[in-house]
Structures are given as structure tokens and as C-alpha cells.
Enzyme design. Structure first.
Site, PDB file in Angstrom:
ATOM      1  NE  ARG A   1      -3.838   0.234   2.204  1.00 20.28           N
ATOM      2  CZ  ARG A   1      -4.630   0.668   3.185  1.00 20.28           C
ATOM      3  NH1 ARG A   1      -4.659   0.021   4.349  1.00 20.28           N
ATOM      4  NH2 ARG A   1      -5.360   1.747   3.028  1.00 20.28           N
ATOM      5  CB  CYS A  22      -1.897   3.537   9.713  1.00 17.76           C
ATOM      6  SG  CYS A  22      -3.258   4.115  10.771  1.00 17.76           S
TER       7      CYS A  22
END
Length: 283
Positions: free
Chosen positions: A180, A238
């Protein structure tokens, strides 16, 4: 004070008087809803069996406000958060232990919020419920109202501009999975990639196979390798401020203070004006 507690030490503390306030924050990041599959139900898991005396806390409703421009898990309204903690029996003068199903992310979110808002004694059960060897209970306690009143700290929290600045002046860690960070996949947010200057530091690398944290000295060595030096400012983000809280907890175990960008990638990536970096290079 150590930020985590072992299951054996919790068993001793729970048998003492006064026992710590126990908060069960079972939650899972899930894309099941979009696929039409059943969504994880933390309250149902709690009602099926929890550490005796524990009170359920709903991450989505009590540890965050509604999703929107500030991300998927923005900061909760402080008055509502305080009321939820008091209903759970949280008082400033009584220790709190938080646990989840074992991943540690949700428990860390509760730990971070309570610490950031001024509670002096909060720990996370290392390894979560999976590490607990005592009996489980289906009784749902109704604790005596606590007295905790949140007092948000002047430090420890980053907004988008602060995260961008820290990526240039200090160390900004990206706690998401490497793919990611690199922008190879993005199952949730508008676009893949990372904040320019951020360093990839998947939070999964902070724990052992059973979900317990690596020893403090191993964590210190890991973060030093990633760029955390003595006295340097460190921040974490995050996807939406949940797994990032777990990385802040790992840094605390290592003795390294760090701030959390709560909006994280879900906020950052929603604004097309903000730059996005892809690939393994921070820039």
C-alpha cells in the site's frame, strides 16, 4: 511505566484490589461490507466471552467520530469520548488495561486516546485476548461511573500539514503494508502511495507470530535503522489512525515518543491537491 502488560501480570492485577478497569475493544478492519459479506461484530464477540469484568468499547462509535473529510476514523468528540469512558468505569486515579482480539490495533487506539487526553496509567494486554489463559465470562458488568475528563495534550497529535512538515524535518513512519505504501494496491482509499518523505514501517513487523510485541531492544534497533535517532521528532500514520496507534505503542515500548496523524492516508488521499509518492523511495 511500561505501556504493555503480560497476561500473567494482568491475572495478578485483576485479582488484587482495586483491580484495573478492563476495556474490551474488539474490532477488525474489513472490506466485507462492500463485498456484501457480514461485517465483524465486536460486541457479539464480547458477549460470547470476555475477560471477567471487562466492559465493551466500540471503536467506530466511541473512539472515533463519523467518517468524512477528516478520514475514516477521525478523533471522537471529546465530550462524547469522556462520557463513554466514564460509563465504562474509567477514572483518572485507577489503572486501565485495554485488550482486543489479538491484533492489537484497536486496543492501541484506545490506549493512545486515553494517554493523549491525560490518563496517567493505561496499558495494553500484550497479545490480546489470545494470550489470556484465565476463564472467560459472558456476564456484562455495569460498572460504577468513572470520573475521567479528557484533557487533550498539546503534543502527540499531527494534522495533515504537520505530517507533511515532519516528513521533511524529522521521521514520519507509514505503518501500512508495504504494497500500500508503494502504491501497488489500494483496497480502501481513493489512490495508493504515501506521503512524500514518509518511510515504510509496517506495524506487522513490530510483533512476533503470536501477536506479542518484540522485545524492547529489538524494537529500538528496528526504529533506529528506520531513522529514529536520539531526540529526533517521530510521527506515524496509517490508513485511518488505528494501526498507526499500534506503531506509536511499539515506539513507546522501545522508549521513543511519537505523534500520531489520526486522519492518516484516508484523509490525506481524499484531497487531490495533496502530493502522492509511489514506489519504495520515500520521495
Amino acid at each position: 511505566m511500561n505501556a504493555i502488560i503480560s497476561a500473567s501480570d494482568l491475572a495478578v492485577a485483576a485479582a488484587a484490589a482495586p483491580a484495573p478497569v478492563l476495556l474490551d475493544v474488539r474490532w477488525q478492519l474489513s472490506t466485507a461490507k462492500a463485498a456484501g459479506a457480514p461485517v465483524f461484530d465486536g460486541r457479539a464477540e464480547y458477549e460470547a466471552g470476555h475477560i471477567p469484568g471487562a466492559v465493551f468499547v466500540d471503536l467506530d462509535r466511541e473512539l472515533a467520530s463519523a467518517p468524512g473529510e477528516r478520514g475514516r476514523h477521525p478523533l471522537p468528540d471529546m465530550a462524547e469520548f469522556g462520557a463513554a469512558m466514564r460509563r465504562a468505569g474509567v477514572s483518572r486515579g485507577r489503572p486501565v488495561v485495554v485488550y482486543d482480539g489479538g491484533q492489537g490495533w484497536a486496543a492501541a487506539r484506545a490506549w493512545w486516546l486515553l494517554r493523549w487526553t491525560g490518563h496517567p496509567d493505561v496499558r495494553v494486554l500484550d497479545g490480546g485476548l489470545a494470550a489470556w489463559r484465565g476463564p472467560l465470562s459472558t456476564d456484562v458488568p455495569v460498572p460504577e461511573e468513572g470520573d475521567f475528563v479528557p484533557a487533550p495534550g498539546a503534543s502527540g497529535l499531527l494534522d495533515a500539514d504537520g505530517a507533511a512538515a515532519l516528513a521533511r524535518s524529522g521521521l514520519l513512519l507509514d505503518a501500512r503494508a508495504g504494497e500500500r505504501y508503494r502504491g501497488e494496491v489500494e483496497p480502501i482509499d481513493r489512490v495508493g502511495g504515501h506521503i512524500p518523505g514518509a518511510v515504510s514501517a509496517p506495524t506487522t513487523d513490530n510483533v512476533l507470530a503470536d501477536g506479542r510485541f518484540r522485545p524492547a531492544e529489538e524494537l529500538r534497533a528496528r526504529f533506529k535503522t528506520l531513522g529514529a535517532d536520539d531526540g529526533g521528532e517521530v510521527g506515524v500514520y496509517c490508513g485511518s489512525g488505528v494501526s498507526g496507534a499500534h506503531e506509536v505503542l511499539a515506539l513507546a515500548v522501545a522508549g521513543i515518543p511519537a505523534a500520531l496523524y489520526v486522519g492518516s492516508w484516508s484523509e490525506w488521499s481524499s484531497d487531490p491537491a495533496r502530493p502522492v509518492a509511489v514506489g519504495p523511495d520515500p520521495q
